[in-house]
Design a protein around this motif. Sequence first.
Motif, short mmCIF file in Angstrom:
data_model
loop_
_atom_site.label_atom_id
_atom_site.label_comp_id
_atom_site.label_asym_id
_atom_site.label_seq_id
_atom_site.Cartn_x
_atom_site.Cartn_y
_atom_site.Cartn_z
N LYS A 1 0.82 -1.21 0.00
CA LYS A 1 0.00 0.00 0.00
C LYS A 1 0.86 1.26 0.00
N LYS A 2 2.14 1.08 -0.24
CA LYS A 2 3.04 2.21 -0.09
C LYS A 2 3.28 2.92 -1.41
N LYS A 3 3.88 4.10 -1.30
CA LYS A 3 4.13 4.90 -2.48
C LYS A 3 5.31 4.35 -3.30
N TYR A 4 6.34 3.88 -2.59
CA TYR A 4 7.53 3.40 -3.29
C TYR A 4 7.82 1.95 -2.92
N ILE A 5 8.23 1.20 -3.90
CA ILE A 5 8.64 -0.17 -3.65
C ILE A 5 10.08 -0.34 -4.08
N ILE A 6 10.81 -1.05 -3.22
CA ILE A 6 12.19 -1.40 -3.57
C ILE A 6 12.29 -2.92 -3.45
N SER A 7 12.83 -3.54 -4.48
CA SER A 7 12.90 -4.99 -4.46
C SER A 7 14.31 -5.45 -4.79
N ILE A 8 14.82 -6.36 -3.96
CA ILE A 8 16.18 -6.87 -4.14
C ILE A 8 16.14 -8.39 -4.01
N ASP A 9 16.84 -9.08 -4.88
CA ASP A 9 16.87 -10.54 -4.83
C ASP A 9 17.49 -11.05 -3.52
N ASP A 10 17.04 -12.23 -3.11
CA ASP A 10 17.49 -12.74 -1.81
C ASP A 10 18.89 -13.35 -1.83
N ASP A 11 19.59 -13.22 -2.96
CA ASP A 11 20.99 -13.66 -2.97
C ASP A 11 21.92 -12.46 -3.14
#
Lengths: 360, 512
Positions: B170-180
């Motif tokens: 529900k947030k304005k910004y998303i940051i996504s990083i791989d788990d490795d």
Amino acid sequence: MATPVSPIPLLKDELDIVIPTIRNLDFLEMWRPFFQPYHLIIVQDGDPSKVIKVPEGFDYELYNRNDINRILGPKASCISFKDSACRCFGFMVSKKKYIYTIDDDCFVAKEPSGKDINALEQHIKNLLTPSTPFFFNTLYDPYQAGADFVRGYPFSLREGVPTAVSHGLWLNIPDYDAPTQLVKPRERNTRYVDAVMTIPKGTLFPMCGMNLGFNRELIGPAMYFGLMGDGQPIGRYDDMWAGWCTKVICDHLGLGVKTGLPYIWHSKASNPFVNLKKEYKGIYWQEEIIPFFQTTTLPKECTTVQKCYIELSKHVKAKLGKVDEYFIKLADAMVTWIEAWDELNPSGGKAAELANGASK
Amino acid sequence: MRTPPSLLSLTIEKAVLNLSHFSDLSPLPDHILLDLFLRTIKAGKLNEKVLKLFMATGKDEVLILIQTLNIKHILTPVLPTKDIKDSDIDIVIGALQPDLTSFLNEWRPVFSRFHLIIVKDPDLKEQLNIPEGFDHHVYTKPDIEKAVGASSTILFSGYSCRYFGYLVSKKKYIISIDDDCLPARDNEGNLVDPVAQHITNLTTPATPFFFNTLYDPFRDGADFVRGYPFSLRSGVTCALSCGLWLNLADYDAPTQALKPQQRNSQYVDLVMTVPARALLPVSGINIAFEREMVGPALFPALRLAREGKLRWETIEDIWSGMCAKVICDHLGLGVKTGLPYVWRSDKGDPIESLKKEWQGVKLMEEVVPFFQSVRLPRTATTTEDCVAEMAKSVRERLGSVDPVFNHAADAMLQWVKLWKSVGSVSSTPGDEGVGSSDEDYSGGESEAPECSRTPPVDRELKDKLFRKYGGYISTLKHEFSKKKKKGTLPKEARQILFDWWSVHNKWPYPTV
């Protein structure tokens, strides 16, 4: 796969260094270890009676205004006076395949490690490796050591296209326009960005002539630096003009333009008020010029740089002529330039035809 | 008569004031070093650089004192903190491995301020292992099925599981990083905070219509160069920020197989806008975006027949990234690339992956001409509309090339539906409509993060130091309370400050 050229050839018999100057050439002392093997073409701007001293040990030819008038006759009108734009005369009279041009207030810069940067070597590397204008590589130039094409980069585009232009950058005094200089007089470029990249097809850029290399056989006739300086309403847009024409033609002919490394150290900040006077009209005109270049298309029949350039000059006259009379004069000068180029380089057309098919 | 200060104490006082000019404190005798350290704290001059100076001496007493006093490295964010709150950001992690302990512990200095959405790959059988100290929600297969239905759950398998996180955020910004991936270090050895850098990228304008040769003109120390049209200098909103990777770069299997030793060690200090109409491979490994603007255009649609659990066995992010770029170009939004870097761990055997079909590589050849020429109608003014139009074009022009494109088009439309139903449900924080399955992880939500690791400590030395200097800390407290205040603060205000000091005298600095 991307394989960088190694070791980097000197190309000392295939490259000329063109330097416009009105002052002196003391700066060459610092460049001596890198420039000495090469032939220099000095284009002396300003008062022809002044004697420009070239440091000992350099192989050079020097042209002043009298020489330009003598060699080109009436066509000399296309070469600017009292502006570094006169450097393009050096491009025209050169007989070599590659040109490197540098300003006389540019010195050897250092990498973050403290090592001196051999700018010429990097330009050669850039010019001898392909460009990738059709798809952006997120790890920048895939032909540099340690880099490659990333996942998702189409294999069919990995051969790249021949590189026509290598645009270098500057540490210390950045190449800002006058308004920015006035707002930020103390700003210095201290960020060393360790990257070279291809400017994508269809994207225009501001080409600076301070630290520039190009393949004269592939794109030389497009490197006309326009009508600037004495008797002209505009200055400091010479390299910009050449850059926009060059990029449109490179995009049309499938040639690449790289930017990034190498850095040189730019030592002299020009007077922002003087610059403002020179640039003033350009700042307004550029708002019309950019859409013009962004929308100009060249017909398929234009298969050489000269043909592209003549065609471009017609568009300039027709569309930009409405903005100011200056562009009508400029369009004529563009034609004069090509005529002069062809006169001095009778076999030039043949080499340019190869542009479409040549792989290096 | 007061004893005049000794030469030594005067010297140390002077040193405290000039610490920033020192590059090496190791020549100092131990007792002077400790004295200097304590006076530095008392003077309020302990910043990250100075702390590093002391730690670099390697002297046990100093290190133990640092530990005892619970002094921690602070990462100074580049956040324009006035406008962006931590609560505006979700960090979405797709868990393809069950044990996230070391991953999250390494990221703790960066992630602990933010809310995490952890989505477990529906194909993963084992339970997730998550360390304490993070504000997070976990979503597993039952949650996904509940939200989108069993038939749509396939969309979110493997690396695509993180898209579910995008959907429910529900947030304005998303940051996504791989788990490795782990935190990287820049050329000066400082830890890179990718959250701060991504947010900076997203909250400064992009400049897609004209190339700036000094790259992002909105970075410190840079600007637009001569010849850059003034009318284009305000830029456009940046909606997508693509980061890079040190060590294992995002190469495809053939490239990595041909150069098995090649690792990316070049930290390039660059952020730039990808020009309009230029296509690029958008890697999902390290990515950030403005959810409302670009969320609908990042979707799990192109699933390879033999898609695997290694990045070079997938192409879903490349496909969705190219769609997203076309859509951003159409809507006048910007895409940046470059910093930040993450450090990507060695994983997988590219030769093994090569034995599988090169479907992804072949498909890329088909799609490039399509993306270079696809045009969206002027009537498509929202991202959702653009995706629907793209799906239509994909079916028309690529459907006959390979059935996988028809599936992709279907998936894109399905995604738009899901985005409109699940993705735009407004919920109050803590709403457990789609919630975390408790039994699947260890550790729950907790307050401030505790020190995660305790390296071996010389107990005897620690006690000795505590005996020697423990009193000094309470003396500091006493001194502060004694000091005559020249200001005109009311008594109540002073009491509040004193109470605060009582609680925080061990570490009276703002913490991450």
